[in-house]
Scaffold this motif. Structure first.
Motif, mmCIF file in Angstrom:
data_model
loop_
_atom_site.group_PDB
_atom_site.id
_atom_site.type_symbol
_atom_site.label_atom_id
_atom_site.label_comp_id
_atom_site.label_asym_id
_atom_site.label_seq_id
_atom_site.Cartn_x
_atom_site.Cartn_y
_atom_site.Cartn_z
ATOM 1 N N UNK A 195 0.819 -1.272 -0.153
ATOM 2 C CA UNK A 195 -0.017 0.049 0.108
ATOM 3 C C UNK A 195 0.818 1.196 0.077
ATOM 4 N N UNK A 196 1.935 1.229 0.893
ATOM 5 C CA UNK A 196 2.744 2.650 0.806
ATOM 6 C C UNK A 196 3.482 2.684 -0.581
ATOM 7 N N UNK A 197 4.095 1.560 -1.162
ATOM 8 C CA UNK A 197 4.977 1.730 -2.066
ATOM 9 C C UNK A 197 4.073 2.230 -3.405
ATOM 10 N N UNK A 198 2.813 1.605 -3.769
ATOM 11 C CA UNK A 198 2.180 2.069 -4.747
ATOM 12 C C UNK A 198 1.480 3.209 -4.625
ATOM 13 N N UNK A 226 1.806 8.631 -6.565
ATOM 14 C CA UNK A 226 2.036 10.205 -6.415
ATOM 15 C C UNK A 226 3.304 10.874 -7.269
ATOM 16 N N UNK A 227 4.330 9.740 -7.720
ATOM 17 C CA UNK A 227 5.280 10.158 -8.427
ATOM 18 C C UNK A 227 4.937 10.185 -9.904
ATOM 19 N N UNK A 228 4.148 9.145 -10.271
ATOM 20 C CA UNK A 228 3.974 9.016 -11.805
ATOM 21 C C UNK A 228 3.691 10.103 -12.473
ATOM 22 N N UNK A 239 2.343 9.560 -15.605
ATOM 23 C CA UNK A 239 1.420 9.024 -16.608
ATOM 24 C C UNK A 239 0.439 8.354 -15.664
ATOM 25 N N UNK A 240 -0.354 7.572 -16.481
ATOM 26 C CA UNK A 240 -1.646 6.849 -15.899
ATOM 27 C C UNK A 240 -1.194 6.021 -14.808
ATOM 28 N N UNK A 241 -0.467 5.281 -15.035
ATOM 29 C CA UNK A 241 0.160 4.359 -14.312
ATOM 30 C C UNK A 241 1.896 4.367 -14.178
ATOM 31 N N UNK A 242 2.247 3.974 -12.824
ATOM 32 C CA UNK A 242 3.717 4.273 -12.621
ATOM 33 C C UNK A 242 4.564 3.356 -13.502
ATOM 34 N N UNK A 243 5.793 3.969 -13.756
ATOM 35 C CA UNK A 243 6.688 3.237 -14.521
ATOM 36 C C UNK A 243 7.693 2.307 -13.610
ATOM 37 N N UNK A 244 8.422 1.464 -14.118
ATOM 38 C CA UNK A 244 9.191 0.617 -13.349
ATOM 39 C C UNK A 244 10.246 1.548 -12.370
ATOM 40 N N UNK A 245 10.833 2.626 -13.253
ATOM 41 C CA UNK A 245 11.573 3.407 -12.572
ATOM 42 C C UNK A 245 10.776 4.294 -11.528
ATOM 43 N N UNK A 246 9.800 4.578 -11.492
ATOM 44 C CA UNK A 246 8.766 5.361 -10.738
ATOM 45 C C UNK A 246 8.746 4.462 -9.457
ATOM 46 N N UNK A 247 8.273 3.400 -9.788
ATOM 47 C CA UNK A 247 8.035 2.297 -8.697
ATOM 48 C C UNK A 247 9.448 2.049 -7.796
ATOM 49 N N UNK A 248 10.436 2.072 -8.541
ATOM 50 C CA UNK A 248 11.628 1.910 -7.792
ATOM 51 C C UNK A 248 12.195 3.052 -7.062
ATOM 52 N N UNK A 249 11.728 4.414 -7.647
ATOM 53 C CA UNK A 249 12.009 5.433 -7.053
ATOM 54 C C UNK A 249 11.391 5.751 -5.548
ATOM 55 N N UNK A 250 10.041 5.118 -5.517
ATOM 56 C CA UNK A 250 9.110 5.149 -4.504
ATOM 57 C C UNK A 250 9.755 4.224 -3.314
#
Length: 310
Positions: free
Chosen positions: A242-245, A250-252, A254-265
């Motif tokens: 829940x925290x990560x997504x 919030x960082x995305x 686009x519509x869905x987070x990219x793998x880089x945005x997920x890793x940055x989170x």
């Protein structure tokens, strides 16, 4: 995950990962012959285990008809309307007697002959198609094979999150122990397994596979501060997800987070914990977030470094 399905005279158990022993006749490519022979020989002690690589649902049903008989299954078209994307196991009892073999079905697009790395595919390609290992892609595949061989044993025929969770942890450790006696770098394989389980448990897995902490404790000298129950571990991993997504969305841009945005989170959350700016709901959540960040750095170092905050 183990799913018990009851048919006319057949109880089938579907275990959502990997196992192998005997390759189907139609399977002509794949791992090298010496590697295949080694796998077959290693798993003979586990009993009769058959592997079938299937292209599509029609091919799967044809194998089922040939081996078990579709007439023994109530409404097979409905029962198998949607097949798992991951490898799965079918075994159980027919007319009150144990089915002689444990049958393993693997979608062709994730079988070894596809050229795909099983860890990368089970992580949906989010961290790249070619990962970095301390062991090797081949050894991680072999480990998953032994993991599923453990699920073929009767004591793993169970249901419910707590039982399935315990079985998954047991199968991981069983498979590692089976390989650690013969490979050159067992510590490297253990590190790869822990990283894989931390990522999948935090981001993808169902409850029964939220086992990253238990597997880490089982494969290292690290002891938990207190007894860890399945429910506690599952709750902690759900909190992390829940925290990560939430942070990734919030960082995305686009519509869905990219793998880089997920890793940055993940890296941001880890840094905030280190600096005392974030107080997670439990110490287990803090531990998982830190381990998750380390796991991504382990298997996908270039991706991790491209977004690292420290």
């Amino acid at each position: 995950m183990q799913i018990v399905r009851v048919f006319n005279h057949l109880v089938m158990m579907m275990c959502m990962l990997m196992s192998v022993a005997t390759f189907a006749q139609a399977q002509t490519d794949g791992t090298s012959e010496p590697a295949t022979t080694k796998i077959k020989n290693d798993l003979k002690s586990y009993g009769d285990i058959d592997l079938y690589v299937f292209k599509d649902r029609a091919a799967f049903l044809a194998i089922m008809d040939d081996t078990l008989g579709l007439e023994n299954i109530a409404s097979p078209e409905k029962a198998f309307a949607k097949l798992p994307r991951s490898p799965f196991t079918i075994t159980g009892r027919k007319s009150g007697k144990q089915i002689p073999s444990c049958q393993i079905f693997v979608p062709a697009n994730i079988a070894p002959q596809s050229g795909n790395e099983i860890f990368a595919q089970l992580m949906r390609g989010w961290f790249g198609q070619s990962l970095t290992y301390q062991s090797s892609a081949e050894q991680t595949f072999e480990w998953l094979i032994h993991h599923e061989a453990r699920h073929c044993m009767p004591e793993h025929f169970g249901d419910g999150d707590a039982k399935s969770h315990a079985d998954e942890v047991d199968a991981d450790i069983f498979a590692f122990n089976a390989l650690s006696k013969t490979i050159k770098n067992p510590n490297g394989l253990a590190a790869d397994i822990i990283a894989f389980r931390m990522i999948t448990a935090a981001l993808f897995a169902d409850a029964s596979h939220m086992t990253g902490l238990s597997v880490k404790y089982g494969l290292t000298a690290i002891d938990p501060q207190e007894t860890l129950t399945a429910d506690q571990e599952i709750v902690a991993f759900r909190s992390v997800r829940k925290l990560v997504f939430a942070r990734a969305r919030a960082l995305a841009t686009g519509v869905n987070p990219t793998n880089r945005e997920l890793t940055r989170a993940v890296t941001e959350l880890r840094e905030e914990i280190d600096q005392g700016g974030l107080t997670p709901p439990s110490p287990l959540v803090s531990e998982i977030l830190m381990d998750l960040d380390d796991a991504i750095a382990h298997l996908a170092p270039k991706l991790h470094q491209s977004v690292a905050t420290r």
